[in-house]
Write an enzyme that holds these catalytic residues in place. Structure first.
Site, short mmCIF file in Angstrom:
data_model
loop_
_atom_site.label_atom_id
_atom_site.label_comp_id
_atom_site.label_asym_id
_atom_site.label_seq_id
_atom_site.Cartn_x
_atom_site.Cartn_y
_atom_site.Cartn_z
N ASP A 188 0.84 -1.19 0.00
CA ASP A 188 0.00 0.00 0.00
C ASP A 188 0.88 1.25 0.00
OD1 ASP A 188 -2.21 -1.58 0.02
OD2 ASP A 188 -2.83 -1.11 2.08
N ASP A 190 0.37 4.12 1.38
CA ASP A 190 0.31 4.96 2.58
C ASP A 190 1.02 4.36 3.78
OD1 ASP A 190 -1.47 2.92 3.01
OD2 ASP A 190 -3.19 4.20 3.49
N TRP A 251 -13.47 -1.01 -0.52
CA TRP A 251 -12.55 -1.25 0.59
C TRP A 251 -12.92 -2.51 1.37
CZ3 TRP A 251 -13.33 -1.59 5.84
CH2 TRP A 251 -12.17 -1.59 6.64
N GLU A 254 -10.32 -8.27 0.63
CA GLU A 254 -9.34 -9.01 -0.18
C GLU A 254 -8.13 -9.47 0.63
OE1 GLU A 254 -7.35 -5.33 0.22
OE2 GLU A 254 -9.43 -5.68 -0.33
N ASP A 255 -7.74 -8.71 1.66
CA ASP A 255 -6.59 -9.11 2.46
C ASP A 255 -6.93 -10.30 3.36
OD1 ASP A 255 -8.32 -7.55 3.90
OD2 ASP A 255 -6.80 -6.16 4.67
N MET A 281 1.73 4.92 9.13
CA MET A 281 0.63 4.96 8.17
C MET A 281 0.19 6.41 7.99
SD MET A 281 -2.89 2.75 8.16
CE MET A 281 -4.02 2.82 6.77
N HIS A 284 -5.41 9.70 6.35
CA HIS A 284 -6.19 10.29 5.27
C HIS A 284 -7.65 9.89 5.45
CE1 HIS A 284 -6.50 6.32 3.27
NE2 HIS A 284 -5.24 6.16 3.66
N ARG A 286 -11.52 8.74 3.96
CA ARG A 286 -11.98 7.69 3.05
C ARG A 286 -12.10 8.23 1.64
NH1 ARG A 286 -11.83 2.80 3.97
NH2 ARG A 286 -13.09 2.91 5.87
#
Length: 334
Positions: A188, A190, A251, A254-255, A281, A284, A286
């Site tokens: 990712d 971020d 969102w 999938e992980d 991290m 931010h 959404r």
């Protein structure tokens, strides 16, 4: 009487000369002075010319532990007291790493041969500011680790909800067709490593989860099945687990799905016991194009039944465009 003696002396001398001449001739020939002897310059001694070939010695493998590691990395996500050049632009970043080739390709240090070749694959959309920070810190870290590497930023180029799994599969397929990497890290944009001893390599028997201690969660593992953020596969591991699912739009989900795949295929997830495996991290809100996927729990319930039919082997790419930047390879995908 005198004339007789002289005559005898002359005859004896002549005979001796006749006997000695062949011996003298052979001796002179042996020493290099006969008629068959090579001609020599009388002005300078004979010299022998030899040709020497110089070869560049092969580079030795880099040390198993890089001597360039410094440990803790100070992460600065502020504007540096109003400094408009922070985060650094791509041009400024490239001046710090002039040894990068087009597409953000780094072939390793000049004084040793890389032990590992890593592909970093970043699923991406509308995070240019985050990407500037990410590239700045990641290039520094990977250089210090003496890795050969390429950073691939895979950007979703349509208006559909963000699909991290599909972009991960596209990035893997693109990178593995380009070169035979030892490690493929889905990362990712971020999340930034806080220590250069977090080594971006893979393990043969386990899939490596790097980003399990995040600043957002006070550096605690969110839950045991969490496999999000940054995770590293060998080519065999990615292919045997069938990569990521392609059907999670938005969102979440999938992980957790890939965690099931990894364990079902017998690899398991490795998390380092070292306390310095910590990541900042970037905070931010959404993204409007990445709403929570409402059907994720129902789809997760069928993850085991679908893992062999939804993934790398069912990936369909409509359109793909490559742009080589100085610091990374950008892949636009639909």
């Amino acid at each position: 009487m005198k004339s007789e003696t002289t005559k005898i002396f002359f005859l004896l001398t002549s005979a001796a000369c006749m006997i000695m001449l062949p011996i003298i001739y052979k001796t002179l020939t042996y020493k290099g002075f006969g008629k068959n002897a090579p001609r020599r310059s009388l002005l300078r001694p004979t010299t022998t010319t030899t040709t020497t070939t110089t070869t560049t010695p092969a580079l030795l493998l880099c040390p198993k532990t890089s001597p360039l590691l410094n440990g803790t990395i100070k992460i600065n996500l502020s504007d540096k007291d109003g400094d408009e050049s922070w985060p650094p632009s791509e041009e400024r970043l490239f001046t710090q790493f002039p040894d990068l080739k087009d597409g953000g390709v780094y072939d390793g240090p000049s004084d040793c041969k890389c032990r590992n070749k890593t592909a970093v694959i970043v699923p991406f959309r509308d995070r240019e500011h985050h990407l500037s920070y990410f590239l700045y810190y990641l290039h520094r870290l990977l250089h210090r680790q003496q890795l050969c590497y390429v950073i691939f930023v895979v950007e979703q180029n349509d208006d559909k909800p963000f699909n991290r799994g599909r972009l991960s599969n596209i990035g893997f397929k693109y990178a593995s067709n380009l070169s035979n990497f030892d490690c493929y890290i889905i990362h990712d944009v971020d999340m930034i490593a806080e220590d250069d001893r977090i080594i971006y390599t893979c393990r043969d028997r386990q899939v490596v989860h790097y980003t399990f201690l995040l600043s957002k969660y006070n550096y605690r593992l969110v839950y045991h099945g969490y496999a999000g953020g940054g995770i590293g596969y060998t080519k065999e591991q990615f292919e045997k687990t069938n990569g990521f699912p392609n059907e999670y739009y938005g969102w979440g989900g999938e992980d957790d799905d890939i965690n099931i795949r990894i364990n079902e295929k017998g690899f398991g997830v490795y998390r380092s016991p070292e306390p310095y495996y910590r990541f900042t991290m970037i905070r931010h809100g959404r993204d409007s194009g990445n709403p929570p996927y409402q059907g994720r729990m129902e789809r997760l319930g069928r993850a085991r039944q679908r893992m062999d039919v939804d993934g790398l082997n069912s990936l369909v790419i409509t359109n793909l465009k490559e742009v080589k930047h100085k610091t990374h390879t950008r892949i636009f995908a639909t």
